[in-house]
Design a protein around this motif. Structure first.
Motif, PDB file in Angstrom:
ATOM      1  N   LEU A   1     -12.100   2.546  -7.398  1.00 19.82           N
ATOM      2  CA  LEU A   1     -13.334   2.844  -6.670  1.00 19.82           C
ATOM      3  C   LEU A   1     -13.112   3.814  -5.514  1.00 19.82           C
ATOM      4  CD1 LEU A   1     -14.940  -0.710  -6.528  1.00 19.82           C
ATOM      5  CD2 LEU A   1     -15.443   1.164  -8.118  1.00 19.82           C
ATOM      6  N   GLY A   2     -11.858   3.983  -5.104  1.00 21.36           N
ATOM      7  CA  GLY A   2     -11.567   4.850  -3.970  1.00 21.36           C
ATOM      8  C   GLY A   2     -12.006   4.245  -2.644  1.00 21.36           C
ATOM      9  N   ILE A   3     -12.174   2.935  -2.619  1.00 21.86           N
ATOM     10  CA  ILE A   3     -12.580   2.239  -1.404  1.00 21.86           C
ATOM     11  C   ILE A   3     -11.381   1.432  -0.911  1.00 21.86           C
ATOM     12  CG2 ILE A   3     -14.143   0.521  -0.405  1.00 21.86           C
ATOM     13  CD1 ILE A   3     -16.149   1.288  -2.619  1.00 21.86           C
ATOM     14  N   ALA A   4     -10.840   1.809   0.208  1.00 24.81           N
ATOM     15  CA  ALA A   4      -9.667   1.149   0.808  1.00 24.81           C
ATOM     16  C   ALA A   4      -8.511   1.028  -0.180  1.00 24.81           C
ATOM     17  CB  ALA A   4     -10.056  -0.213   1.375  1.00 24.81           C
ATOM     18  N   PRO A   5      -8.070   2.153  -0.772  1.00 25.99           N
ATOM     19  CA  PRO A   5      -6.975   2.079  -1.742  1.00 25.99           C
ATOM     20  C   PRO A   5      -5.662   1.571  -1.159  1.00 25.99           C
ATOM     21  CG  PRO A   5      -7.498   4.355  -1.235  1.00 25.99           C
ATOM     22  CD  PRO A   5      -8.542   3.516  -0.578  1.00 25.99           C
ATOM     23  N   VAL A   6      -5.550   1.511   0.152  1.00 22.50           N
ATOM     24  CA  VAL A   6      -4.338   0.944   0.768  1.00 22.50           C
ATOM     25  C   VAL A   6      -4.182  -0.528   0.393  1.00 22.50           C
ATOM     26  CG1 VAL A   6      -5.378   0.228   2.965  1.00 22.50           C
ATOM     27  CG2 VAL A   6      -2.980   0.921   2.892  1.00 22.50           C
TER      28      VAL A   6
ATOM     29  N   ILE B   1       5.607  -0.866  -6.922  1.00 23.84           N
ATOM     30  CA  ILE B   1       4.258  -0.446  -6.520  1.00 23.84           C
ATOM     31  C   ILE B   1       4.184  -0.291  -5.007  1.00 23.84           C
ATOM     32  CG2 ILE B   1       1.826  -1.131  -6.470  1.00 23.84           C
ATOM     33  CD1 ILE B   1       2.412  -2.613  -9.168  1.00 23.84           C
ATOM     34  N   VAL B   2       4.747  -1.243  -4.283  1.00 29.57           N
ATOM     35  CA  VAL B   2       4.756  -1.161  -2.815  1.00 29.57           C
ATOM     36  C   VAL B   2       5.453   0.110  -2.373  1.00 29.57           C
ATOM     37  CG1 VAL B   2       5.654  -2.220  -0.700  1.00 29.57           C
ATOM     38  CG2 VAL B   2       4.652  -3.663  -2.476  1.00 29.57           C
ATOM     39  N   TRP B   3       6.648   0.346  -2.903  1.00 31.55           N
ATOM     40  CA  TRP B   3       7.411   1.536  -2.522  1.00 31.55           C
ATOM     41  C   TRP B   3       6.647   2.810  -2.885  1.00 31.55           C
ATOM     42  CZ3 TRP B   3       9.324   5.190  -6.014  1.00 31.55           C
ATOM     43  CH2 TRP B   3      10.084   6.204  -5.428  1.00 31.55           C
ATOM     44  N   GLY B   4       6.128   2.865  -4.096  1.00 31.94           N
ATOM     45  CA  GLY B   4       5.453   4.074  -4.551  1.00 31.94           C
ATOM     46  C   GLY B   4       4.157   4.361  -3.834  1.00 31.94           C
ATOM     47  N   ARG B   5       3.360   3.331  -3.605  1.00 27.39           N
ATOM     48  CA  ARG B   5       2.036   3.549  -2.995  1.00 27.39           C
ATOM     49  C   ARG B   5       2.082   3.649  -1.468  1.00 27.39           C
ATOM     50  NH1 ARG B   5      -0.360   6.226  -6.644  1.00 27.39           N
ATOM     51  NH2 ARG B   5      -0.908   5.061  -8.513  1.00 27.39           N
ATOM     52  N   PHE B   6       3.089   3.099  -0.843  1.00 30.48           N
ATOM     53  CA  PHE B   6       3.265   3.323   0.592  1.00 30.48           C
ATOM     54  C   PHE B   6       4.081   4.574   0.840  1.00 30.48           C
ATOM     55  CE2 PHE B   6       2.522  -1.331   1.870  1.00 30.48           C
ATOM     56  CZ  PHE B   6       1.295  -1.053   2.443  1.00 30.48           C
ATOM     57  N   GLY B   7       4.784   5.051  -0.184  1.00 27.35           N
ATOM     58  CA  GLY B   7       5.689   6.178  -0.028  1.00 27.35           C
ATOM     59  C   GLY B   7       5.236   7.437  -0.738  1.00 27.35           C
ATOM     60  N   PRO B   8       6.000   7.867  -1.748  1.00 25.92           N
ATOM     61  CA  PRO B   8       5.800   9.184  -2.338  1.00 25.92           C
ATOM     62  C   PRO B   8       4.461   9.402  -3.035  1.00 25.92           C
ATOM     63  CG  PRO B   8       7.451   7.965  -3.574  1.00 25.92           C
ATOM     64  CD  PRO B   8       7.124   7.169  -2.359  1.00 25.92           C
ATOM     65  N   GLU B   9       3.830   8.369  -3.550  1.00 24.09           N
ATOM     66  CA  GLU B   9       2.561   8.529  -4.254  1.00 24.09           C
ATOM     67  C   GLU B   9       1.445   7.768  -3.546  1.00 24.09           C
ATOM     68  OE1 GLU B   9       1.598  10.386  -6.846  1.00 24.09           O
ATOM     69  OE2 GLU B   9       3.588  11.277  -7.043  1.00 24.09           O
ATOM     70  N   SER B  10       1.444   7.891  -2.235  1.00 23.87           N
ATOM     71  CA  SER B  10       0.413   7.237  -1.441  1.00 23.87           C
ATOM     72  C   SER B  10      -0.956   7.807  -1.793  1.00 23.87           C
ATOM     73  CB  SER B  10       0.693   7.457   0.044  1.00 23.87           C
ATOM     74  OG  SER B  10      -0.380   7.000   0.821  1.00 23.87           O
ATOM     75  N   PHE B  11      -1.979   6.976  -1.782  1.00 23.83           N
ATOM     76  CA  PHE B  11      -3.332   7.453  -2.071  1.00 23.83           C
ATOM     77  C   PHE B  11      -3.866   8.346  -0.950  1.00 23.83           C
ATOM     78  CE2 PHE B  11      -3.399   3.507  -4.679  1.00 23.83           C
ATOM     79  CZ  PHE B  11      -3.593   4.129  -5.904  1.00 23.83           C
ATOM     80  N   THR B  12      -3.262   8.271   0.225  1.00 21.54           N
ATOM     81  CA  THR B  12      -3.743   9.076   1.350  1.00 21.54           C
ATOM     82  C   THR B  12      -3.005  10.405   1.472  1.00 21.54           C
ATOM     83  OG1 THR B  12      -2.217   7.968   2.859  1.00 21.54           O
ATOM     84  CG2 THR B  12      -4.450   7.057   2.655  1.00 21.54           C
ATOM     85  N   ALA B  13      -1.955  10.587   0.679  1.00 21.72           N
ATOM     86  CA  ALA B  13      -1.157  11.816   0.788  1.00 21.72           C
ATOM     87  C   ALA B  13      -1.855  13.000   0.171  1.00 21.72           C
ATOM     88  CB  ALA B  13       0.197  11.621   0.137  1.00 21.72           C
TER      89      ALA B  13
END
Length: 127
Positions: free
Chosen positions: A68-73, A115-127
């Protein structure tokens, strides 16, 4: 990398959904007869159902915020919570049930950590 993270999140969401449905809607007495669920004999029905609801929420939290792109963090936050849940699951399986199921929990923990490493790191939704 993004595709691998999506696949990992989807697989983990399916696992969480299956476990959540089982723990939430199956009577504790019947659940305790299933392989790997022997630990439920030592837990209250409310505790088992609470874990089931948490797993259902995890299934939603691993996919829906990003779609949904709503708070992807919330995706890596949910995966972080899954890591903690799997630590508890490993303890329960080693203590009460066949410890071979703890190895499966290690796999789920590793997927969640990825998933934690990837989404907080190199493939973050905010990057």
């Amino acid at each position: 990398m993004n595709l691998a993270l999506w696949i990992a999140a989807t697989l983990l969401a399916v696992v969480a959904l299956a476990g959540g449905i089982t723990k939430t809607f199956m009577p504790k007495e019947k659940l305790a007869t299933n392989p790997g669920a022997e630990w439920t004999q030592h837990a209250s029905a409310g505790f088992v159902k609470t874990l089931g609801v948490l797993e259902l929420l995890a299934a939603v939290g691993l996919i829906l915020p990003a779609v949904l792109g709503i708070a992807p963090v919330l995706v890596p936050v949910t995966a972080s919570c899954w890591v903690l849940l799997m630590i508890g699951a490993m303890i329960a399986h080693v203590r009460y049930g066949p410890s071979r199921f703890a190895l499966l929990n290690v796999v789920y923990l590793a997927v969640a950590a990825f998933i934690v490493w990837g989404r907080f790191g190199p493939e973050s939704f905010t990057a």
